[in-house]
Design a protein around this motif. Structure first.
Motif, PDB file in Angstrom:
ATOM      1  N   ASP A  47       0.824  -1.210   0.000  1.00 45.20           N
ATOM      2  CA  ASP A  47       0.000   0.000   0.000  1.00 45.20           C
ATOM      3  C   ASP A  47       0.860   1.263   0.000  1.00 45.20           C
ATOM      4  OD1 ASP A  47      -2.410   1.384  -0.102  1.00 45.20           O
ATOM      5  OD2 ASP A  47      -2.496   1.587   2.077  1.00 45.20           O
ATOM      6  N   GLY A  48       1.978   1.207  -0.698  1.00 49.17           N
ATOM      7  CA  GLY A  48       2.882   2.346  -0.775  1.00 49.17           C
ATOM      8  C   GLY A  48       2.694   3.151  -2.047  1.00 49.17           C
ATOM      9  N   HIS A  49       3.491   4.192  -2.164  1.00 51.74           N
ATOM     10  CA  HIS A  49       3.437   5.078  -3.329  1.00 51.74           C
ATOM     11  C   HIS A  49       4.842   5.489  -3.724  1.00 51.74           C
ATOM     12  CE1 HIS A  49      -0.917   5.566  -3.241  1.00 51.74           C
ATOM     13  NE2 HIS A  49      -0.807   5.599  -1.933  1.00 51.74           N
ATOM     14  N   MET A  50       4.982   5.863  -4.993  1.00 49.11           N
ATOM     15  CA  MET A  50       6.277   6.242  -5.512  1.00 49.11           C
ATOM     16  C   MET A  50       6.128   7.464  -6.406  1.00 49.11           C
ATOM     17  SD  MET A  50       8.873   3.903  -7.786  1.00 49.11           S
ATOM     18  CE  MET A  50       7.983   3.945  -9.330  1.00 49.11           C
ATOM     19  N   ILE A  51       7.052   8.384  -6.263  1.00 51.29           N
ATOM     20  CA  ILE A  51       7.126   9.566  -7.127  1.00 51.29           C
ATOM     21  C   ILE A  51       8.505   9.547  -7.778  1.00 51.29           C
ATOM     22  CG2 ILE A  51       7.107  12.087  -7.216  1.00 51.29           C
ATOM     23  CD1 ILE A  51       5.446  12.005  -4.614  1.00 51.29           C
ATOM     24  N   ILE A  52       8.543   9.772  -9.086  1.00 49.62           N
ATOM     25  CA  ILE A  52       9.802   9.800  -9.834  1.00 49.62           C
ATOM     26  C   ILE A  52      10.201  11.257 -10.082  1.00 49.62           C
ATOM     27  CG2 ILE A  52      10.916   9.211 -12.025  1.00 49.62           C
ATOM     28  CD1 ILE A  52      10.267   6.724 -10.495  1.00 49.62           C
ATOM     29  N   VAL A  53      11.469  11.561  -9.829  1.00 43.50           N
ATOM     30  CA  VAL A  53      12.019  12.873 -10.171  1.00 43.50           C
ATOM     31  C   VAL A  53      12.917  12.664 -11.390  1.00 43.50           C
ATOM     32  CG1 VAL A  53      13.462  14.800  -9.436  1.00 43.50           C
ATOM     33  CG2 VAL A  53      11.983  13.654  -7.777  1.00 43.50           C
ATOM     34  N   ASN A  54      12.633  13.381 -12.465  1.00 44.36           N
ATOM     35  CA  ASN A  54      13.428  13.261 -13.686  1.00 44.36           C
ATOM     36  C   ASN A  54      13.487  14.602 -14.399  1.00 44.36           C
ATOM     37  OD1 ASN A  54      14.806  12.022 -15.944  1.00 44.36           O
ATOM     38  ND2 ASN A  54      12.878  12.311 -17.019  1.00 44.36           N
ATOM     39  N   GLN A  55      14.677  14.915 -14.904  1.00 46.16           N
ATOM     40  CA  GLN A  55      14.860  16.149 -15.657  1.00 46.16           C
ATOM     41  C   GLN A  55      15.396  15.892 -17.061  1.00 46.16           C
ATOM     42  OE1 GLN A  55      17.556  18.112 -13.003  1.00 46.16           O
ATOM     43  NE2 GLN A  55      15.930  18.780 -11.640  1.00 46.16           N
ATOM     44  N   ASP A  56      15.809  14.663 -17.344  1.00 48.13           N
ATOM     45  CA  ASP A  56      16.464  14.354 -18.600  1.00 48.13           C
ATOM     46  C   ASP A  56      15.461  13.880 -19.650  1.00 48.13           C
ATOM     47  OD1 ASP A  56      19.310  13.884 -19.802  1.00 48.13           O
ATOM     48  OD2 ASP A  56      18.127  12.108 -20.337  1.00 48.13           O
ATOM     49  N   VAL A  99       1.756   5.554 -15.819  1.00 45.13           N
ATOM     50  CA  VAL A  99       1.462   4.829 -14.591  1.00 45.13           C
ATOM     51  C   VAL A  99       2.038   5.539 -13.370  1.00 45.13           C
ATOM     52  CG1 VAL A  99       1.784   2.631 -13.390  1.00 45.13           C
ATOM     53  CG2 VAL A  99       1.435   2.657 -15.857  1.00 45.13           C
ATOM     54  N   TRP A 100       3.225   6.096 -13.515  1.00 42.99           N
ATOM     55  CA  TRP A 100       3.920   6.712 -12.392  1.00 42.99           C
ATOM     56  C   TRP A 100       3.733   8.221 -12.376  1.00 42.99           C
ATOM     57  CZ3 TRP A 100       9.118   3.870 -13.659  1.00 42.99           C
ATOM     58  CH2 TRP A 100       8.990   2.538 -13.309  1.00 42.99           C
ATOM     59  N   THR A 101       3.845   8.792 -11.199  1.00 46.76           N
ATOM     60  CA  THR A 101       3.859  10.243 -11.049  1.00 46.76           C
ATOM     61  C   THR A 101       5.296  10.692 -11.280  1.00 46.76           C
ATOM     62  OG1 THR A 101       2.092  10.131  -9.423  1.00 46.76           O
ATOM     63  CG2 THR A 101       3.422  12.142  -9.460  1.00 46.76           C
ATOM     64  N   ILE A 102       5.498  11.526 -12.295  1.00 43.16           N
ATOM     65  CA  ILE A 102       6.840  12.006 -12.635  1.00 43.16           C
ATOM     66  C   ILE A 102       6.845  13.520 -12.531  1.00 43.16           C
ATOM     67  CG2 ILE A 102       8.640  12.095 -14.402  1.00 43.16           C
ATOM     68  CD1 ILE A 102       7.423   9.496 -15.552  1.00 43.16           C
ATOM     69  N   VAL A 103       7.799  14.025 -11.761  1.00 43.94           N
ATOM     70  CA  VAL A 103       7.937  15.467 -11.558  1.00 43.94           C
ATOM     71  C   VAL A 103       9.352  15.893 -11.944  1.00 43.94           C
ATOM     72  CG1 VAL A 103       6.161  15.568  -9.763  1.00 43.94           C
ATOM     73  CG2 VAL A 103       8.549  15.199  -9.123  1.00 43.94           C
ATOM     74  N   ALA A 104       9.551  17.206 -12.091  1.00 46.29           N
ATOM     75  CA  ALA A 104      10.832  17.722 -12.570  1.00 46.29           C
ATOM     76  C   ALA A 104      11.833  18.049 -11.471  1.00 46.29           C
ATOM     77  CB  ALA A 104      10.595  18.966 -13.426  1.00 46.29           C
ATOM     78  N   SER A 105      11.383  18.135 -10.222  1.00 55.67           N
ATOM     79  CA  SER A 105      12.329  18.530  -9.168  1.00 55.67           C
ATOM     80  C   SER A 105      12.031  17.805  -7.860  1.00 55.67           C
ATOM     81  CB  SER A 105      12.262  20.042  -8.938  1.00 55.67           C
ATOM     82  OG  SER A 105      11.061  20.387  -8.291  1.00 55.67           O
ATOM     83  N   ARG A 106      13.034  17.727  -7.043  1.00 55.27           N
ATOM     84  CA  ARG A 106      12.891  17.111  -5.719  1.00 55.27           C
ATOM     85  C   ARG A 106      11.954  17.952  -4.860  1.00 55.27           C
ATOM     86  NH1 ARG A 106      16.808  14.431  -2.225  1.00 55.27           N
ATOM     87  NH2 ARG A 106      17.740  13.559  -4.085  1.00 55.27           N
TER      88      ARG A 106
END
Length: 166
Positions: A79-88, A103-110
């Motif tokens: 029952d966890g969650h994951m956020i991806i930080v990616n800039q490339d 599928v995943w939440t992807i954001v540009a910054s920490r």
């Protein structure tokens, strides 16, 4: 590869898995060992909410994608969650081609990821309102049942004070 290919930081709200650029040059066995170590750490968390920071990567092989999918599946099982930080852009393209960007939440910054961790579904809501609503529902149902019983039976057999309350 040593543990310098990633860092793992845990605080009271979430954990951060920060992959370094050396992960791009790692062998399959090294990436597999990294996955085993990270899954062990995530398995010790009560409800793993974590940020996977890929911002230092400029290339992402299929083995790295498999590593992140494995971490994500382990989290979801608990029952966890994951956020991806990616800039490339190249890493983003790999995630999009794999269908994971949907599928995943992807954001540009920490910073953006840290803000998201403070909001649902990453923060558990309290079950107290649900508990009190359940109790209230039972009390109201019992009262309604009592009212129906009083209305269908002889009203003289119930004390007037009790009939008024019901």
């Amino acid at each position: 590869m040593t543990t310098s290919a990633y860092s793992f930081i845990e605080n009271s709200r979430h954990a951060i898995v920060d992959f370094n650029e050396s992960l791009s040059d790692a062998t399959w066995q090294e990436i597999e060992a990294t996955g085993i170590a990270l899954i062990e750490k995530l398995s010790q968390m009560t409800r793993p909410v974590f940020i996977v920071d890929l911002s230092k990567l400029t290339f992402m092989s299929s083995s790295i994608v498999a590593l992140i999918v494995r971490i994500w599946k382990t989290s979801r099982e608990r029952d966890g969650h994951m956020i991806i930080v990616n800039q490339d852009a190249v890493v983003r393209d790999v995630l999009e081609v794999a269908g994971l960007a949907k599928v995943w939440t992807i954001v540009a910054s920490r910073d953006e990821a840290d803000e998201m961790v403070l909001k649902p579904p990453y923060v558990l809501k309290s079950n107290m309102p649900t508990f009190f609503l359940a109790i209230l529902g039972w009390v109201l149902a019992a009262g309604a049942l009592g009212f129906v019983i009083v209305r269908t039976s002889k009203i003289d057999t119930v004390a007037p004070e009790i009939a008024q309350v019901l």
